[in-house]
Design an enzyme around this catalytic site. Structure first.
Site, PDB file in Angstrom:
ATOM      1  N   LYS A 136     -11.646   0.100  -1.777  1.00 43.55           N
ATOM      2  CA  LYS A 136     -10.687   0.806  -2.618  1.00 43.55           C
ATOM      3  C   LYS A 136     -11.190   0.866  -4.058  1.00 43.55           C
ATOM      4  CE  LYS A 136      -7.494   0.533   0.967  1.00 43.55           C
ATOM      5  NZ  LYS A 136      -6.850  -0.342   1.907  1.00 43.55           N
ATOM      6  N   HIS A 175      -5.420  -3.608  -2.422  1.00 48.06           N
ATOM      7  CA  HIS A 175      -5.092  -2.671  -3.501  1.00 48.06           C
ATOM      8  C   HIS A 175      -5.029  -3.336  -4.870  1.00 48.06           C
ATOM      9  CE1 HIS A 175      -4.327   0.842  -0.989  1.00 48.06           C
ATOM     10  NE2 HIS A 175      -3.800   0.005  -0.123  1.00 48.06           N
ATOM     11  N   SER A 191       0.793  -1.225   0.000  1.00 46.13           N
ATOM     12  CA  SER A 191       0.000   0.000   0.000  1.00 46.13           C
ATOM     13  C   SER A 191       0.830   1.281   0.000  1.00 46.13           C
ATOM     14  CB  SER A 191      -0.970   0.003   1.178  1.00 46.13           C
ATOM     15  OG  SER A 191      -0.305  -0.287   2.388  1.00 46.13           O
TER      16      SER A 191
HETATM   17  C1  LIG Z   1      -6.866  -0.481   3.311  1.00 47.86           C
HETATM   18  C2  LIG Z   1      -6.282  -1.790   3.662  1.00 47.86           C
HETATM   19  C3  LIG Z   1      -6.881  -2.622   4.610  1.00 47.86           C
HETATM   20  C4  LIG Z   1      -8.062  -2.164   5.433  1.00 47.86           C
HETATM   21  O1  LIG Z   1      -9.225  -2.184   4.689  1.00 47.86           O
HETATM   22  P1  LIG Z   1     -10.473  -1.299   5.151  1.00 47.86           P
HETATM   23  O2  LIG Z   1     -11.618  -1.895   4.419  1.00 47.86           O
HETATM   24  O3  LIG Z   1     -10.190   0.107   4.784  1.00 47.86           O
HETATM   25  O4  LIG Z   1     -10.603  -1.485   6.636  1.00 47.86           O
HETATM   26  C5  LIG Z   1      -6.340  -3.870   4.817  1.00 47.86           C
HETATM   27  N1  LIG Z   1      -5.238  -4.283   4.138  1.00 47.86           N
HETATM   28  C6  LIG Z   1      -4.621  -3.500   3.245  1.00 47.86           C
HETATM   29  C7  LIG Z   1      -3.424  -4.004   2.518  1.00 47.86           C
HETATM   30  C8  LIG Z   1      -5.119  -2.233   2.983  1.00 47.86           C
HETATM   31  O5  LIG Z   1      -4.493  -1.432   2.117  1.00 47.86           O
END
Ligand SMILES: *Cc1c(COP(=O)(O)O)cnc(C)c1O
Length: 393
Positions: free
Chosen positions: A240, A209, A181
């Site tokens: 996302k 992602h 990320s």
């Molecule tokens: C954003 C993210 C999460 C958390 O997801 P949410 O639905 O925003 O709680 C978990 N793992 C990774 C790799 C992320 O980038």
């Protein structure tokens, strides 16, 4: 005697001695390629809304339709009386897209990682985790009380070192983000799967992602590499690229049954509002049936990354729409992002503890809906400020 206000005030002063404190920025209106920030419309280059679906009329309509037929709240845990139609439809669609037996929804990615890891693994197990994995994976491992090791980022020799004398453990889990990320690079999943087979380990990927971004149908890195059946636990989010909210775990029937019984962040929480699941379902259908957004996204990413590199910026090993621009010094990164914002472009500075000391950066994320002019504007602004601040020549 100190009261609670003084105690917390002392702590926040201590915490922020070495740099500016984190604070919230106020956005008005919807998320798009532009957003309204503090009353000013700016180009948005820092969201995870990669495909521009967060304000798409089809998602809004799907949610509105569900509100009419299912109401708003889900009233209880899925295990009590909260297992509603939109939840089940989304799970069926995800299992189909991921080519797995089943899927289980979680309220969000953070809760999914806590529940999956701590629900499946315990004191007798070994969990080996990439050093750059997301905080929710780290927290899930802590909660599991399993023995844990962190291997050097994407370093297969380091990973194998921990696997070598791991036979005394009940289970061995290798867990990795599929797209990282903060660096925007991609896990060496083919190699990880091969090591897992050799050392009898289970593989878990977090496709947060990658879902909607990679793979022929947007399924993620597992689909892109054709590793279906070799990755036991496929987790990801709808928050996302899907522009919605919520998370999934896809895998075998026994895996999902075990999670339904043991994942505390599934058992002891209220089901997602059905309208949220309905919007996510619409997004999943768009992702799997319409590849043009994904093509636009990857083209924009390649274009922007290439032009930043040509100016002399260090974009690390980015291969995705997440493009880090390394500034190194935390204060300088914050100053760079402040100056960009003055020019009407929103890019977030990322600094420790989110990234290692000395690797502070601007995290540029590109969207399918950014135009050539948007990208040109960002390049112009980065060129000017980068030269002024002596980051490039
Ligand atoms: C954003 C993210 C999460 C958390 O997801 P949410 O639905 O925003 O709680 C978990 N793992 C990774 C790799 C992320 O980038």
């Amino acid at each position: 005697m100190k009261n609670a206000v003084d105690i917390f005030n002392d702590e926040i002063i201590q915490l922020t001695e070495n740099g500016p404190r984190r604070s919230l920025k106020d956005v008005a209106g919807p998320q798009g390629r532009t957003i309204s920030l503090g009353g000013k419309t700016v180009l948005n280059f820092c969201s995870n809304n990669y495909l521009g679906l967060a304000d798409h009329p089809r998602l809004v309509k799907a949610a509105a339709d569900s509100l009419q037929t299912e109401g708003f709240g889900s009233a209880a845990s899925r295990l009590v009386c909260g297992n509603m139609e939109s939840h089940r439809k989304l799970e069926d669609e995800m299992a189909r897209l991921k080519k797995t037996d089943r899927c289980l929804l979680f309220s969000c990615g953070y809760m999914a990682n806590l529940g999956i890891i701590s629900g499946l693994f315990g004191r007798e197990d070994l969990i080996i985790s990439d050093k750059l994995n997301h905080a929710s994976i780290i927290d899930g491992i802590l909660l599991s009380r399993a023995e844990s090791k962190r291997y050097a980022h994407n370093d297969m020799a380091s990973l194998e070192g921990f696997l070598k004398d791991s036979s005394k453990y009940r289970h061995r889990l290798i867990v990795t983000d599929s797209v990282f990320s903060m660096d925007g690079d991609v896990a060496r999943l083919n190699d990880i799967v091969e090591l897992a087979e050799r050392y009898n380990a289970i593989v878990m990927v977090d496709e947060a992602h990658a879902f909607g971004v990679l793979g022929k149908n947007g399924g993620g890195l597992v689909e892109e590499l054709g590793l279906e059946g070799k990755v036991g636990i496929q987790m990801g989010t709808f928050s996302k690229a899907a522009g919605a909210f919520g998370a999934y775990c896809c895998g075998s029937g026994p895996l999902i049954d075990l999670l339904i019984n043991r994942a505390r962040s599934f058992v002891y929480t209220t089901g997602l509002p059905p309208s949220v699941a309905a919007a996510a379902l619409e997004a999943v259908r768009m992702i799997s049936s319409e590849s043009q957004r994904r093509k636009d996204l990857l083209e924009n990413a390649q274009d922007l990354r290439g032009r930043l590199k040509a100016l002399g910026f260090d974009t690390m090993n980015s291969q995705t729409p997440i493009i880090p621009v390394v500034i190194k010094d935390a204060a300088l990164a914050v100053e760079f992002s402040r100056q960009i914002l003055e020019q009407g472009i929103f890019v977030q500075a990322i600094r420790p503890p989110t990234v290692p000391v000395g690797s502070s950066r601007l995290r540029v994320t590109v969207m399918a809906t950014h135009t050539r002019e948007d990208i040109g504007r960002l390049i112009g602004v980065f060129n000017e400020i980068g030269k002024n601040l002596k980051i490039i020549n």
